[in-house]
Each structure stands twice: as structure tokens, then as C-alpha cells.
Motif scaffolding. Structure first.
Motif, PDB file in Angstrom:
ATOM      1  N   ARG A  33     -39.541 112.172 -29.831  1.00 20.11           N
ATOM      2  CA  ARG A  33     -40.838 111.169 -29.784  1.00 20.11           C
ATOM      3  C   ARG A  33     -42.288 112.123 -29.414  1.00 20.11           C
ATOM      4  N   ILE A  34     -41.765 112.551 -27.997  1.00 22.31           N
ATOM      5  CA  ILE A  34     -43.118 113.467 -26.831  1.00 22.31           C
ATOM      6  C   ILE A  34     -42.845 114.361 -28.204  1.00 22.31           C
ATOM      7  N   LEU A  37     -44.978 113.651 -30.827  1.00 25.69           N
ATOM      8  CA  LEU A  37     -46.616 113.069 -30.401  1.00 25.69           C
ATOM      9  C   LEU A  37     -47.539 114.157 -30.083  1.00 25.69           C
ATOM     10  N   ARG A  43     -54.904 113.418 -34.244  1.00 26.70           N
ATOM     11  CA  ARG A  43     -55.632 112.313 -34.490  1.00 26.70           C
ATOM     12  C   ARG A  43     -56.489 111.280 -34.116  1.00 26.70           C
ATOM     13  N   ASN A  89     -42.073 103.639 -27.376  1.00 24.24           N
ATOM     14  CA  ASN A  89     -43.289 104.020 -26.955  1.00 24.24           C
ATOM     15  C   ASN A  89     -43.617 103.860 -25.293  1.00 24.24           C
ATOM     16  N   CYS A  92     -41.814 106.915 -23.776  1.00 23.37           N
ATOM     17  CA  CYS A  92     -42.518 107.913 -23.503  1.00 23.37           C
ATOM     18  C   CYS A  92     -44.462 107.795 -22.605  1.00 23.37           C
ATOM     19  N   LEU A 141     -53.496 111.230 -22.104  1.00 27.40           N
ATOM     20  CA  LEU A 141     -52.307 111.325 -23.646  1.00 27.40           C
ATOM     21  C   LEU A 141     -51.456 109.437 -23.549  1.00 27.40           C
ATOM     22  N   ASP A 144     -52.780 106.896 -23.978  1.00 21.39           N
ATOM     23  CA  ASP A 144     -52.786 105.892 -25.108  1.00 21.39           C
ATOM     24  C   ASP A 144     -51.755 106.077 -26.352  1.00 21.39           C
ATOM     25  N   VAL A 145     -50.988 106.440 -25.573  1.00 20.59           N
ATOM     26  CA  VAL A 145     -49.476 105.349 -26.299  1.00 20.59           C
ATOM     27  C   VAL A 145     -48.993 104.779 -25.870  1.00 20.59           C
ATOM     28  N   ASP A 148     -51.318 101.624 -27.368  1.00 20.30           N
ATOM     29  CA  ASP A 148     -50.963 101.958 -28.757  1.00 20.30           C
ATOM     30  C   ASP A 148     -50.038 100.581 -29.422  1.00 20.30           C
TER      31      ASP A 148
END
Length: 319
Positions: A33-34, A37, A43, A89, A92, A141, A144-145, A148
Motif C-alpha cells: 500500500r505504501i 502511495l 494525485r 489506510n 498506513c 502524506l 492526506d491518507v 481520505d
């Protein structure tokens, strides 16, 4: 997305084996997952992703690490029926904060380390300015994650998660603990180092983020108050045990096994419980904290077995 380790539930497997398999499965899922990202494509709202900065962020985050913090998020959330894909998410996001903290902690102005997870630290592999920016970008980040929609359908839960992560990582948590740690080295004049101050330092610098990992899973699962209180006690004990175990490993292990320089705490005059209590009492403290964490899960019965195994892992790990 099904978590591979959710299939590891056979009655022929003991909790320690299930724990090790789930930990490995979570580590791989977090890695994947990372990596996604940190791909090259900007993005929505981003203009460009500089190649050197991305490379430094990947160096910091990919190819190693126990991933215990995201594991605690995911396994605690699972107690309350949160699907693996929905917890990933948030897990992470927390791991990105942890990664940023290591990049900055290794800098020459901080702990001045050349080795992390058996590889050159980011400022050695790149340069100091790139390392500072890589840490900044990982921290940004992370939020941000966390914000989401894929982190949770309920915006109120996402907001609570973001606030909890910020407080665990910031002024009154990890960053504040780092400031106290530097002060305890005597950088800003003489300071009295006693057991109470060391415990507060460690509860902030290391314990706060580990404890929030447990709290985050309960938050994502909308756990009832009693369960959140029990898990809070568990998380605080695990966080404290993890740091004491780290202090012991720094004294007793070697760089090849640990993947980073050892015996640095004594060299730098770091404030640790090993320094205050001595090795034998520090081992007893570590083991007592593990038992405290295990006892806090009594109300969960067999459902808490994997978290109990995670607590024991904090004391038995070699790296």
C-alpha cells in the motif's frame, strides 16, 4: 480485499504462530500500500512529484520494518468487525508518521545515526536537506491518507482519527518526547534525570504512537467505552514495554542483528530505564509491563489472543 492472515484461524495453530503469520501478512500489505502511495503519478491537487524526493521517501519506508504499529491498528479494529481493507489506510497513515520520525531522528542534529534497518540512513544515502524534506513529505502524506474517504465512511470518525494521530505524534506526544530526550542529554544545560522523568519521556517519545495504534483500531471500530478503556491500558503498557526492550537491545545486541548502531544510549548519555534501573531491573520492568498488557485484555477472552501474543513479542524480539 481480503487480508491473507484472516484465513490463519485453524485450531491446530497456537496464538504465537497465528500472530507471526498475521504480522508478516500485514507487513506485506502495508509495504504494497505504501509503495502504491509513493508511485510517480501526481494525485489530484498535486503539481509534480520530484524524483529525488520520492526516491528518498521510498528508501525510508520500503524494504524493511516490523510494521508493529499498523499491525496493532488492524488487529484492534478487527475485534470490532472492521474489514481489513478499511483499516489499512489508517494503519498506513500511522506508519508514515513513524517513518518520518525515524528519518528526522537519524539526522546529525538529532541522534546522528548512519544505519537504519541494516541500510544507510536517508541523510547518508542522499543528503541532509533531502532527508529533512523526505520526513516533511511523509508526515504530510500521512494526514492526506488519514483524511481520505477510504479510511472510514464517517467523516466524524476520520476527523477523530486525524486529531488523535496529531496529538500522539506532536507537541504533547512523540515530538515533545524527542525534545525532552535531547534536553536530557545535557544539550541545554544540566538537568536532573530520575525515574519519573524517564518514564514520562518514554511515554511521549515512543509510547504515545504505539498506544494510539491500539486506540485507532478501537476508534475505527466505534468500540464501546469499556473496551476502549481496556485497550488504552493495553496500549500504554505495550508502548512502555517496547521502549524498555529497545533500551535493553541497545545495550546487549549488536549492529548486525539490530540493523542499527548499538550502545549509543550510553555513549550519548541518553535517559533510559536501563540507565536508571540497571539491566536486571529493566528486564523485570519489561516483563511486568507485558503481563500488565496481557491482563488488560481479560474481558476479550480468546478474541484477545493475538494482541496478547503481540505484547509478548515486544519482550522477545531481537531487532
Amino acid at each position: 480485499m481480503e487480508h491473507e492472515a484472516t484465513r490463519v484461524t485453524g485450531t491446530d495453530l497456537d496464538p504465537e504462530t497465528v500472530f507471526q503469520r498475521r504480522l508478516a501478512a500485514v507487513a506485506q500489505s502495508v509495504e504494497d500500500r505504501i509503495a502504491a502511495l509513493l508511485d510517480d503519478a501526481p494525485r489530484r491537487g498535486e503539481i509534480a512529484r520530484p524524483a529525488r524526493l520520492l526516491a528518498a521517501m521510498r528508501h525510508a519506508m520500503l524494504g524493511g520494518g516490523k510494521r508493529l504499529r499498523p499491525f496493532l491498528v488492524i488487529e484492534t479494529a478487527a475485534l470490532f468487525g472492521v474489514p481489513f481493507a478499511h483499516a489499512l489506510n489508517g494503519a498506513c497513515a500511522l506508519e508514515l508518521v513513524h517513518g518520518y520520525s525515524l528519518v528526522h531522528d537519524d539526522l546529525p542534529c538529532m541522534d546522528d545515526d548512519d544505519l537504519r534497518r541494516g541500510r544507510p540512513t536517508v541523510h547518508k544515502a542522499f543528503d541532509e536537506a533531502t532527508a529533512v524534506l523526505a520526513g516533511d513529505a511523509l508526515l504530510t502524506l500521512a494526514f492526506d491518507v488519514a483524511a481520505d474517504e477510504s479510511s472510514h465512511a464517517d467523516p466524524a470518525v476520520r476527523a477523530a482519527f486525524v486529531q488523535g494521530l496529531a496529538r500522539a505524534a506532536g507537541l504533547g506526544g512523540m515530538v515533545g518526547g524527542q525534545m525532552i530526550d535531547l534536553t536530557a542529554e545535557g544539550r541545554y544545560g544540566d538537568v536532573l534525570i530520575d525515574e519519573a522523568r524517564v518514564r514520562r519521556l518514554q511515554a511521549m517519545k515512543t509510547g504515545a504512537l504505539l498506544a494510539f495504534a491500539v486506540e485507532a483500531g478501537a476508534l475505527l471500530g466505534r468500540a464501546p467505552l469499556g473496551d476502549r478503556q481496556a485497550l488504552g491500558a493495553y496500549g500504554r503498557a505495550v508502548g512502555a514495554a517496547f521502549q524498555v526492550a529497545d533500551d535493553i537491545l541497545d545495550r546487549e545486541s549488536d549492529a548486525a542483528t539490530l540493523g542499527k548502531r548499538t550502545d549509543k544510549d550510553a555513549e550519548k548519555g541518553k535517559a533510559t530505564l536501563v540507565g536508571v534501573l540497571g539491566l536486571e531491573r529493566a528486564r523485570q520492568e519489561r516483563d511486568t509491563l507485558v503481563e500488565t498488557a496481557i491482563a488488560a485484555l481479560a474481558s476479550f477472552g480468546a478474541r484477545g489472543d493475538i494482541l496478547r501474543a503481540a505484547a509478548r513479542f515486544t519482550a522477545s524480539r531481537t531487532s
